[in-house]
Scaffold this active site. Structure first.
Site, mmCIF file in Angstrom:
data_model
loop_
_atom_site.group_PDB
_atom_site.id
_atom_site.type_symbol
_atom_site.label_atom_id
_atom_site.label_comp_id
_atom_site.label_asym_id
_atom_site.label_seq_id
_atom_site.Cartn_x
_atom_site.Cartn_y
_atom_site.Cartn_z
ATOM 1 N N HIS A 1 60.555 63.016 29.517
ATOM 2 C CA HIS A 1 59.377 63.870 29.369
ATOM 3 C C HIS A 1 58.389 63.558 30.495
ATOM 4 O O HIS A 1 58.144 62.381 30.785
ATOM 5 C CB HIS A 1 58.724 63.620 27.999
ATOM 6 C CG HIS A 1 57.538 64.493 27.761
ATOM 7 N ND1 HIS A 1 57.661 65.815 27.375
ATOM 8 C CD2 HIS A 1 56.216 64.258 27.892
ATOM 9 C CE1 HIS A 1 56.450 66.335 27.265
ATOM 10 N NE2 HIS A 1 55.556 65.417 27.579
ATOM 11 N N SER B 1 67.556 68.442 38.386
ATOM 12 C CA SER B 1 67.340 67.324 39.314
ATOM 13 C C SER B 1 67.513 65.980 38.601
ATOM 14 O O SER B 1 67.992 65.007 39.198
ATOM 15 C CB SER B 1 65.966 67.420 39.989
ATOM 16 O OG SER B 1 64.921 67.161 39.096
HETATM 17 C C1 GAR Z 1 61.631 67.517 34.172
HETATM 18 O O1 GAR Z 1 60.372 67.325 34.768
HETATM 19 C C2 GAR Z 1 61.629 66.984 32.749
HETATM 20 O O2 GAR Z 1 60.837 65.827 32.596
HETATM 21 C C3 GAR Z 1 61.021 68.139 32.011
HETATM 22 O O3 GAR Z 1 61.610 69.279 32.592
HETATM 23 C C4 GAR Z 1 61.912 69.004 33.947
HETATM 24 C C5 GAR Z 1 63.357 69.331 34.192
HETATM 25 O O4 GAR Z 1 63.640 69.250 35.558
HETATM 26 N N1 GAR Z 1 61.280 68.086 30.622
HETATM 27 C C6 GAR Z 1 60.430 68.522 29.707
HETATM 28 O O5 GAR Z 1 59.371 69.060 29.980
HETATM 29 C C7 GAR Z 1 60.863 68.318 28.282
HETATM 30 N N2 GAR Z 1 59.844 68.718 27.379
HETATM 31 P P1 GAR Z 1 65.131 69.101 36.073
HETATM 32 O O6 GAR Z 1 65.911 70.264 35.461
HETATM 33 O O7 GAR Z 1 65.018 69.222 37.553
HETATM 34 O O8 GAR Z 1 65.646 67.778 35.615
#
Ligand code: GAR
Ligand code: 4DW
Length: 216
Positions: free
Chosen positions: A111, A15
């Site tokens: 993060h 996302s």
């Molecule tokens: C997001 O919330 C990002 O901040 C987090 O993973 C998710 C990925 O969502 N990242 C971490 O936790 C890094 N340590 P997405 O694939 O929908 O962007």
């Protein structure tokens, strides 16, 4: 002006990748996404790249004997696309010191907490457990140590008394999708300076107020 040739590294849903794609599709964006790399086959983000006409590569960490050989494959692919800048967007593999050095000040991460609070995983569960009234998200330059590095932008998100991890994740994600494109645009426009490991963004505006939670 030539656009900053950017790669987005993902492991899942994508996302944040989508938010970056949407920003880069605007004509006057300073960055372009030239490549998406996933270390997980079948990650939903790969489909998002395809829909936007962006090349994606799957480089599975499992198919390499160690981190160094996995990262050699990453570097080879990044170099073959002439990549200048990397955004980690839910990319869940720790990058070695050598890789982070090679891309010094050229990798950023998002993060889902207000760093340096709640480094690591399960950030929303832990924020709820602590009872903090604000959490949020952080975009930062990547350094050798996980979840450290100069902070570019943060958004504060209130925690409501009936939140659970899922409702909080959804609220924080809205903030992430605002922050990540903004951070990339500031970098692409050369507005971000790192001085003594702190980010300075001259002429940026700040809200300049405080927020209460709860109110009355
Ligand atoms: C997001 O919330 C990002 O901040 C987090 O993973 C998710 C990925 O969502 N990242 C971490 O936790 C890094 N340590 P997405 O694939 O929908 O962007
Ligand atoms: C991050 C930190 C640790 C793990 C996963 C993600 C946050 C972002 C990040 C990704 N790669 C990074 C960072 C970072 O902040 N700094 C560096 N590299 N140097 C994590 O512990 N991952 C483990 C595997 C998880 C899995 O595959 O499910 C791991 O062993 O790599």
């Amino acid at each position: 002006m030539a656009k900053l040739k950017t790669a987005v590294l993902i492991s899942g849903r994508g996302s944040n990748l989508q938010a970056l794609i949407d920003y880069c599709q605007s004509e006057n964006s300073g960055a372009q996404i030239s490549l998406v790399i996933s270390n997980v086959m079948g990650a939903a983000g790969i489909e998002r790249a395809a829909e936007a006409g962006i090349v994606s590569k799957v480089i599975e960490h499992n198919s390499f004997p160690n981190r160094d050989s996995f990262e050699s494959a990453l570097t080879e692919t990044l170099d073959s696309f002439g990549i200048e800048f990397i955004c980690l967007a839910g990319f869940m593999r720790i990058l070695t010191d050598a890789f982070v050095k090679r891309w010094h000040n050229k990798i950023i991460n998002i993060h889902p907490s207000l760093l340096p609070s709640f480094k690591g995983l399960k950030t929303h569960e832990r924020a709820l457990k602590k009872g903090v009234k604000f959490t949020g998200c952080t975009v930062h330059f990547v350094r050798e140590e996980m979840d450290t590095g100069p902070i570019i932008i943060q958004a504060a998100v209130p925690i409501l008394s009936d939140d659970n991890a899922e409702s909080l994740e959804n609220r924080v994600l809205l903030a992430e999708h605002r922050c990540y494109p903004l951070a990339l645009s500031l970098i692409a426009e050369n507005r971000v300076a790192i001085i003594n490991e702190k980010v300075s963004i001259p002429k940026s505006k700040a809200p300049g107020v405080f927020f209460l939670n709860p109110i009355e």
